[in-house]
Design a protein around this motif. Structure first.
Motif, PDB file in Angstrom:
ATOM      1  N   THR A  76      31.528  31.438  25.116  1.00 17.28           N
ATOM      2  CA  THR A  76      30.740  31.802  26.296  1.00 17.28           C
ATOM      3  C   THR A  76      30.790  33.297  26.587  1.00 17.28           C
ATOM      4  O   THR A  76      29.755  33.940  26.770  1.00 17.28           O
ATOM      5  CB  THR A  76      31.234  31.015  27.527  1.00 17.28           C
ATOM      6  OG1 THR A  76      31.224  29.625  27.236  1.00 17.28           O
ATOM      7  CG2 THR A  76      30.353  31.292  28.738  1.00 17.28           C
ATOM      8  N   VAL A  77      32.003  33.859  26.653  1.00 15.65           N
ATOM      9  CA  VAL A  77      32.141  35.271  27.037  1.00 15.65           C
ATOM     10  C   VAL A  77      32.977  36.078  26.046  1.00 15.65           C
ATOM     11  O   VAL A  77      33.206  37.272  26.268  1.00 15.65           O
ATOM     12  CB  VAL A  77      32.770  35.390  28.452  1.00 15.65           C
ATOM     13  CG1 VAL A  77      31.866  34.772  29.491  1.00 15.65           C
ATOM     14  CG2 VAL A  77      34.146  34.720  28.503  1.00 15.65           C
ATOM     15  N   GLY A  78      33.442  35.476  24.977  1.00 18.03           N
ATOM     16  CA  GLY A  78      34.253  36.199  23.996  1.00 18.03           C
ATOM     17  C   GLY A  78      33.422  37.200  23.195  1.00 18.03           C
ATOM     18  O   GLY A  78      32.199  37.121  23.133  1.00 18.03           O
ATOM     19  N   ALA A 322      40.352  32.499  31.941  1.00 18.10           N
ATOM     20  CA  ALA A 322      39.925  32.646  30.550  1.00 18.10           C
ATOM     21  C   ALA A 322      38.496  33.167  30.441  1.00 18.10           C
ATOM     22  O   ALA A 322      38.070  33.586  29.366  1.00 18.10           O
ATOM     23  CB  ALA A 322      40.041  31.316  29.820  1.00 18.10           C
ATOM     24  N   PHE A 323      37.746  33.131  31.553  1.00 11.80           N
ATOM     25  CA  PHE A 323      36.368  33.605  31.536  1.00 11.80           C
ATOM     26  C   PHE A 323      36.231  35.004  32.138  1.00 11.80           C
ATOM     27  O   PHE A 323      35.119  35.495  32.322  1.00 11.80           O
ATOM     28  CB  PHE A 323      35.474  32.624  32.300  1.00 11.80           C
ATOM     29  CG  PHE A 323      35.334  31.285  31.634  1.00 11.80           C
ATOM     30  CD1 PHE A 323      34.283  31.017  30.774  1.00 11.80           C
ATOM     31  CD2 PHE A 323      36.277  30.287  31.846  1.00 11.80           C
ATOM     32  CE1 PHE A 323      34.154  29.783  30.153  1.00 11.80           C
ATOM     33  CE2 PHE A 323      36.158  29.047  31.242  1.00 11.80           C
ATOM     34  CZ  PHE A 323      35.099  28.799  30.382  1.00 11.80           C
ATOM     35  N   VAL A 324      37.357  35.630  32.447  1.00  8.08           N
ATOM     36  CA  VAL A 324      37.340  36.995  32.988  1.00  8.08           C
ATOM     37  C   VAL A 324      37.118  37.987  31.848  1.00  8.08           C
ATOM     38  O   VAL A 324      37.698  37.841  30.765  1.00  8.08           O
ATOM     39  CB  VAL A 324      38.665  37.300  33.717  1.00  8.08           C
ATOM     40  CG1 VAL A 324      38.716  38.760  34.169  1.00  8.08           C
ATOM     41  CG2 VAL A 324      38.842  36.365  34.913  1.00  8.08           C
ATOM     42  N   ASP A 325      36.287  38.982  32.111  1.00  6.97           N
ATOM     43  CA  ASP A 325      36.004  39.996  31.092  1.00  6.97           C
ATOM     44  C   ASP A 325      37.299  40.587  30.535  1.00  6.97           C
ATOM     45  O   ASP A 325      38.156  41.059  31.289  1.00  6.97           O
ATOM     46  CB  ASP A 325      35.160  41.133  31.687  1.00  6.97           C
ATOM     47  CG  ASP A 325      33.725  40.703  31.978  1.00  6.97           C
ATOM     48  OD1 ASP A 325      33.305  39.695  31.418  1.00  6.97           O
ATOM     49  OD2 ASP A 325      33.057  41.383  32.786  1.00  6.97           O
ATOM     50  N   GLY A 326      37.435  40.550  29.237  1.00  6.80           N
ATOM     51  CA  GLY A 326      38.608  41.129  28.584  1.00  6.80           C
ATOM     52  C   GLY A 326      39.743  40.150  28.388  1.00  6.80           C
ATOM     53  O   GLY A 326      40.440  40.199  27.367  1.00  6.80           O
ATOM     54  N   VAL A 327      39.950  39.265  29.357  1.00  7.50           N
ATOM     55  CA  VAL A 327      41.056  38.302  29.252  1.00  7.50           C
ATOM     56  C   VAL A 327      40.808  37.332  28.097  1.00  7.50           C
ATOM     57  O   VAL A 327      41.734  36.981  27.353  1.00  7.50           O
ATOM     58  CB  VAL A 327      41.244  37.535  30.578  1.00  7.50           C
ATOM     59  CG1 VAL A 327      42.300  36.446  30.422  1.00  7.50           C
ATOM     60  CG2 VAL A 327      41.637  38.488  31.693  1.00  7.50           C
ATOM     61  N   THR A 328      39.564  36.900  27.937  1.00  2.00           N
ATOM     62  CA  THR A 328      39.216  35.981  26.848  1.00  2.00           C
ATOM     63  C   THR A 328      39.645  36.545  25.501  1.00  2.00           C
ATOM     64  O   THR A 328      40.296  35.871  24.693  1.00  2.00           O
ATOM     65  CB  THR A 328      37.694  35.730  26.826  1.00  2.00           C
ATOM     66  OG1 THR A 328      37.273  35.366  28.141  1.00  2.00           O
ATOM     67  CG2 THR A 328      37.347  34.632  25.846  1.00  2.00           C
ATOM     68  N   ASP A 329      39.311  37.822  25.256  1.00  2.00           N
ATOM     69  CA  ASP A 329      39.658  38.447  23.983  1.00  2.00           C
ATOM     70  C   ASP A 329      41.164  38.645  23.854  1.00  2.00           C
ATOM     71  O   ASP A 329      41.730  38.492  22.764  1.00  2.00           O
ATOM     72  CB  ASP A 329      38.937  39.793  23.847  1.00  2.00           C
ATOM     73  CG  ASP A 329      37.431  39.625  23.699  1.00  2.00           C
ATOM     74  OD1 ASP A 329      36.988  38.508  23.396  1.00  2.00           O
ATOM     75  OD2 ASP A 329      36.697  40.610  23.897  1.00  2.00           O
TER      76      ASP A 329
END
Length: 340
Positions: A76-78, A322-329
């Protein structure tokens, strides 16, 4: 006669409707690839990331409460560039009764771990693979740690749900955390734990508020969660996601999830042993300190007792960290870095 009539009414209202099995005449259409399990059920899945044949890491994703195989943060956001760099292949599944996976009327805490193992074998993921789960999907990962530890290359638990009745949790901590939940959730969890045969009735009747997650009460989300959730998904998307996840009926998906997740378990996660005594893998647990759905105090206690769990608490985030910008990566990098 009045007693008989009331009893008949109570029986009918407490009894869930039969599930709308995918592919049946009145069931949803089958649009995804599926495997056939040894007991005849089908498990639907979705592949993403790099091609399986060239992947350096093969990761099974387990969705949360009310989710589906399409709801995982890495897709989704990775960052697609990072996924390609790390050689990550993902396969996410619809848990039994969700999406296009057949319901499992015999489902237990233990059974889904073996469903996951069978999925890995039928897709030829090799002798060892990664598992990652969020929320109720994270709770499932404890079953993988208990029953199939020899198959795991690395483990990620993201805000995993906690059962307030796990025996090794101190009563003072569980009571404090439990009574911090919304009143409607306290009642919904009591019903799921003590009177599971009433879970369907409780969450479909209109006299009292049902589970906040089922009702869609925004008060269960912390301010960081609201910001993240509504930034990623608009109301129509959220509605469609719920329809897709529960298209077979709410009992086999949401209600059975509650009964199993908050019922009597066959083991206590704090009795689970380190699956990587030779340091050939790692277990990571991520939590947001502003999570209103899963109590961070209980999560800290579990991580403190299990010294082999690498605990990461991220300030200023909630259940949807887990869907926060940067945290996913960061999650993906940490998972693969310490497990290679």
């Amino acid at each position: 006669m009045i007693f008989v009539g009331v009893s008949a009414w109570a029986y009918q209202t407490a009894r869930p409707s039969p599930p709308r099995t995918p592919g049946s005449p009145d069931g949803p259409a089958i649009t995804s690839p599926r495997i056939k399990l040894r007991d005849g059920r089908h498990l639907a899945y979705e592949e993403s990331g790099v091609p399986k044949d060239t992947a350096k890491a093969k990761i099974i994703i387990v969705h949360g409460f009310g989710g589906s195989k399409y709801d995982h943060p890495f897709a989704t956001v990775g960052s697609p560039e990072l996924v390609k760099e790390l050689g990550a292949y993902f396969v996410s599944l619809d848990r039994p009764g969700y999406g296009e996976s057949d319901p499992d009327p015999k489902r237990t805490v233990k059974s889904l771990a073996f469903d996951i193992e069978e999925l890995a074998d039928q897709l030829n993921l090799g002798p060892r693979f990664f598992v990652v789960g969020h929320s109720m999907g994270g709770q499932v990962i404890w079953s993988c740690l208990k029953y199939i530890p020899h198959r795991l290359a690395g483990v990620g638990l993201i805000a995993p749900a906690i059962n307030y009745w796990w025996p090794n949790l101190p009563s003072n901590l569980t009571n404090e955390a439990y009574f911090q939940q919304l009143k409607q959730d306290q009642w919904a969890l009591r019903v799921a734990h003590y009177l599971p045969w009433l879970t369907y009735w409780w969450n479909t009747q209109t006299w009292f508020p049902c589970s906040s997650m089922i009702q869609g009460n925004p008060n269960v989300l912390s301010p960081p969660d609201r910001e993240v959730w509504f930034k990623i998904f608009n109301p129509l998307q959220l509605q469609n996601m719920r329809i897709l996840a529960t298209q077979q009926g709410v009992f086999e998906s949401l209600h059975r999830d509650m009964n199993i997740g908050f019922g009597k378990w066959e083991f206590d996660p704090m009795d689970v042993e380190n699956p990587f005594p030779n340091n050939d893998g790692a277990v990571h647990l991520w939590m947001g300190n502003e999570d209103l759905i899963v109590p961070v105090t209980l999560q800290r206690y579990i991580a403190k007792q299990l010294k082999w769990v690498n605990y990461h608490e991220i300030s200023g985030t909630g259940h949807m960290l887990a869907f926060v910008d940067g945290v996913t990566d960061d999650i993906l990098k940490m998972l693969l870095k310490t497990s290679n």
